[in-house]
Design a protein around this motif. Structure first.
Motif, short mmCIF file in Angstrom:
data_model
loop_
_atom_site.label_atom_id
_atom_site.label_comp_id
_atom_site.label_asym_id
_atom_site.label_seq_id
_atom_site.Cartn_x
_atom_site.Cartn_y
_atom_site.Cartn_z
N TYR A 148 -6.70 -2.22 0.13
CA TYR A 148 -6.50 -2.35 1.63
C TYR A 148 -7.43 -3.62 2.07
N TRP A 149 -8.50 -3.80 1.21
CA TRP A 149 -9.37 -4.81 1.58
C TRP A 149 -8.62 -6.35 1.18
N VAL A 150 -8.02 -6.06 0.04
CA VAL A 150 -7.45 -7.37 -0.30
C VAL A 150 -6.19 -7.97 0.75
N PHE A 151 -5.34 -6.79 1.17
CA PHE A 151 -4.50 -7.13 2.18
C PHE A 151 -4.77 -6.71 3.73
N ARG A 152 -6.12 -6.95 3.92
CA ARG A 152 -6.61 -6.74 5.30
C ARG A 152 -6.13 -7.70 6.41
N HIS A 153 -5.59 -8.78 6.04
CA HIS A 153 -5.35 -9.56 7.21
C HIS A 153 -4.03 -9.28 7.87
N LYS A 154 -3.65 -9.73 8.87
CA LYS A 154 -2.51 -9.64 9.62
C LYS A 154 -1.28 -10.19 8.88
N THR A 155 -0.07 -9.72 9.05
CA THR A 155 1.07 -9.92 8.18
C THR A 155 1.89 -11.06 8.85
N PRO A 156 2.02 -12.19 8.43
CA PRO A 156 2.64 -13.38 9.21
C PRO A 156 4.09 -12.95 9.31
N ALA A 157 4.51 -13.50 10.36
CA ALA A 157 6.07 -13.46 10.97
C ALA A 157 7.16 -13.55 9.99
N ASP A 158 6.70 -14.63 9.04
CA ASP A 158 7.65 -15.01 8.10
C ASP A 158 7.58 -14.40 6.66
N ALA A 159 6.74 -13.34 6.52
CA ALA A 159 6.54 -12.29 5.57
C ALA A 159 7.94 -11.85 4.99
N ASN A 160 8.06 -11.86 3.66
CA ASN A 160 9.16 -11.15 2.97
C ASN A 160 8.72 -10.46 1.97
N TYR A 161 9.15 -8.98 2.11
CA TYR A 161 8.77 -7.85 1.06
C TYR A 161 9.70 -7.75 -0.04
N HIS A 162 10.74 -8.69 -0.33
CA HIS A 162 11.53 -8.50 -1.31
C HIS A 162 11.00 -8.34 -2.64
N VAL A 182 0.75 -1.18 0.21
CA VAL A 182 -0.11 -0.08 -0.16
C VAL A 182 0.87 1.25 -0.05
N TRP A 183 2.14 1.10 0.15
CA TRP A 183 2.84 2.41 0.75
C TRP A 183 2.88 3.38 -0.60
N ASP A 184 3.14 2.94 -1.77
CA ASP A 184 3.32 3.90 -2.87
C ASP A 184 2.09 4.41 -3.15
N GLY A 185 1.04 3.84 -2.97
CA GLY A 185 -0.69 4.43 -3.60
C GLY A 185 -1.15 5.33 -2.46
N ASN A 186 -0.36 5.37 -1.33
CA ASN A 186 -0.78 6.33 -0.25
C ASN A 186 -0.46 7.78 -0.74
N GLU A 187 0.69 7.87 -1.39
CA GLU A 187 1.00 9.23 -1.97
C GLU A 187 0.27 9.92 -3.03
N THR A 188 -0.65 8.85 -3.56
CA THR A 188 -1.51 9.54 -4.57
C THR A 188 -2.17 10.84 -4.06
N TRP A 189 -2.73 10.93 -2.88
CA TRP A 189 -3.61 12.10 -2.46
C TRP A 189 -2.65 13.18 -2.27
N LEU A 190 -1.44 13.05 -1.93
CA LEU A 190 -0.58 14.44 -2.04
C LEU A 190 -0.45 14.95 -3.22
N VAL A 191 -0.15 14.21 -4.17
CA VAL A 191 -0.17 14.64 -5.71
C VAL A 191 -1.51 15.19 -6.21
N PHE A 192 -2.47 14.68 -5.57
CA PHE A 192 -3.84 14.96 -6.26
C PHE A 192 -4.21 16.54 -5.41
N GLY A 193 -4.02 16.55 -3.99
CA GLY A 193 -4.07 17.90 -3.36
C GLY A 193 -3.22 18.94 -3.92
N GLY A 194 -1.89 18.49 -4.37
CA GLY A 194 -1.26 19.84 -5.12
C GLY A 194 -1.67 20.14 -6.33
N ALA A 195 -2.26 19.11 -7.12
CA ALA A 195 -2.75 19.40 -8.63
C ALA A 195 -4.12 20.37 -8.34
N ALA A 196 -4.98 19.97 -7.37
CA ALA A 196 -6.22 20.41 -7.35
C ALA A 196 -6.07 21.96 -6.80
#
Length: 332
Positions: free
Chosen positions: A318-332, A51-65
Motif C-alpha cells: 500500500y505504501w508503494v502504491f499510495r499515490h493517486k491513480t492517473p487518468a490514463d492508467a491501464n491495468y491490462h 492490492v486486490w488479490d493480497g486483500n483476501e489473504t486475511w480471509l484465508v488466515f481467519g479460516g485456517a486460524a
C-alpha cells in the motif's frame, strides 16, 4: 495469560482487517454500475490492481486460524453455513476471473464488467447473510449442527447481507475518492453522502432488531457495566457521520476513507460484544470450542511469525502504491 482469549483476539483482528481491505475491494465492484464510462471504470480497476488479490489473504488466515484453534466451532459453523460460504466463494471466483479478463476483452468487455459487479455484490451479500445467521444462533445438539439446510435464509440474515453490501459500497466509494481526482472524484464525493445515510439506516435497523430477537444479547447490552461501556458508541457513530459529510463537502482525499473505516470498527465492536464469550452464540463458549493448550501454544508461535510478515508486506504494498491513480492508467 488466557491463550483462548488471545487467539480469539487474533482471529477478530484478522477478520476486521479482511473487512477493511477486501471490503473496499468488493465495494468498487458494487458501485461500478453507477459509473458507466469505460475509461473511468478502467481507472477504478487500476486502483485495485496492485492490492486486490493480497486483500483476501486475511480471509484465508481467519479460516485456517479458526480450524486450528477453535475446531469445535469450525465443525459446527462450516456445515451450518456451507451453502452461503460456497456461494460466496463462487462469487469471488467469478469476480477474480472477470477482473483479469476484462482488461483484455474488447467485444465482451461489458459482459465482464457485469460479472465483476455481480461477483462483488454476491460475495458481499453472502458474507452478510452468513454473519446474520451466525448472530441469530446456529442450532446445536451434542456438539453438532442440528438445523435445516436453509436455516440461514431469514429476513434478519437478508437485512445483514444488504447492510454489509452498503458497508462495502461506502468503503469502495471512499477508496476511489482517495485514489482519483477531477470530475470523477467530485461525483464520488457526491455519492458518499447518500451511501453513508443508507449505511446508518442499516446500522440502526440491525441494532434494534438484534436485541429484540435475542433475549441474551439484550441482557448483555442493557445491563451494567456493559451498557455504560456501549453508551458512547451511538454518539460516536453520529459524530463520525457528521465528520463524513463535512469531509466530502470539502472534498478531502483520505479523510472519508478513514472515517468509513471508523464506522466499520464501531459496528464491529458492537458485534463482538453481542457474541462474547461465545464461539457459537448461546451454544458453545470460546473455551468449550478451543483446541488443547499445546495446540494453541504451537500455533501461536507460527502466528507470531506469520502475522507480522503479512502485515509488513501488506503495508509495503500500500505504501508503494499510495499515490493517486492517473487518468490514463491501464491495468491490462
Amino acid at each position: 495469560m488466557d491463550l483462548t482469549v488471545i487467539w480469539a483476539a487474533i482471529i477478530a483482528l484478522g477478520l476486521f482487517i479482511y473487512v477493511a481491505l477486501d471490503g473496499f475491494d468488493l465495494g468498487v465492484g458494487i458501485v461500478f454500475p453507477f459509473f458507466p464510462d469505460d475509461r473511468e471504470r478502467d481507472r477504478m480497476m487500476h486502483t485495485l490492481a496492485p492490492v486486490w488479490d493480497g486483500n483476501e489473504t486475511w480471509l484465508v488466515f481467519g479460516g485456517a486460524a479458526l480450524y486450528a484453534t477453535f475446531p469445535a466451532a469450525y465443525a459446527i459453523a462450516l456445515p451450518a453455513l456451507y451453502l452461503p460460504i460456497i456461494l460466496m466463494l463462487v462469487c469471488l471466483i467469478v469476480r477474480g476471473v472477470s477482473f483479469e479478463v476484462r482488461g483484455k476483452a474488447n467485444r465482451t468487455k461489458n459482459a465482464w464488467s457485469l460479472a465483476f459487479t455481480l461477483g462483488s455484490a454476491g460475495a458481499a451479500l453472502f458474507q452478510g447473510i452468513a454473519l446474520g445467521a451466525y448472530l441469530q444462533g446456529i442450532p446445536v445438539a451434542n456438539g453438532n449442527f442440528a438445523g435445516e439446510p436453509f436455516f440461514w435464509l431469514t429476513p434478519f440474515s437478508l437485512l445483514t447481507g444488504l447492510g454489509l453490501m452498503s458497508t462495502y459500497a461506502l468503503l469502495g466509494a471512499c477508496w476511489l475518492a482517495m485514489k482519483t481526482d477531477g470530475d470523477l472524484q467530485l461525483r464520488l464525493h457526491q455519492f458518499i453522502g447518500p451511501l453513508t445515510i443508507v449505511l446508518l439506516l442499516f446500522m440502526v435497523a440491525v441494532s434494534v432488531w438484534t436485541p429484540l430477537s435475542d433475549a441474551q444479547i439484550a441482557r448483555r447490552w442493557f445491563s451494567a457495566p456493559m451498557f455504560y461501556r456501549l453508551l458512547p458508541v451511538p454518539f460516536a457513530v453520529a459524530a463520525v457521520a457528521v465528520l463524513m459529510f463535512r469531509a466530502t463537502r470539502r472534498r478531502h482525499d483520505a479523510t472519508p476513507f478513514l472515517l468509513a473505516l471508523l464506522l466499520v470498527l464501531l459496528g464491529y465492536v458492537g458485534l463482538l460484544v453481542s457474541v462474547w464469550p461465545y464461539a457459537i452464540p448461546d451454544a458453545v463458549t470460546l473455551w468449550d470450542a478451543a483446541a488443547p493448550l499445546s495446540t494453541q501454544v504451537f500455533t501461536l508461535v507460527g502466528a507470531a511469525i506469520i502475522v507480522p510478515v503479512i502485515l509488513v508486506y501488506t503495508a509495503a504494498g500500500y505504501w508503494v502504491f499510495r499515490h493517486k491513480t492517473p487518468a490514463d492508467a491501464n491495468y491490462h
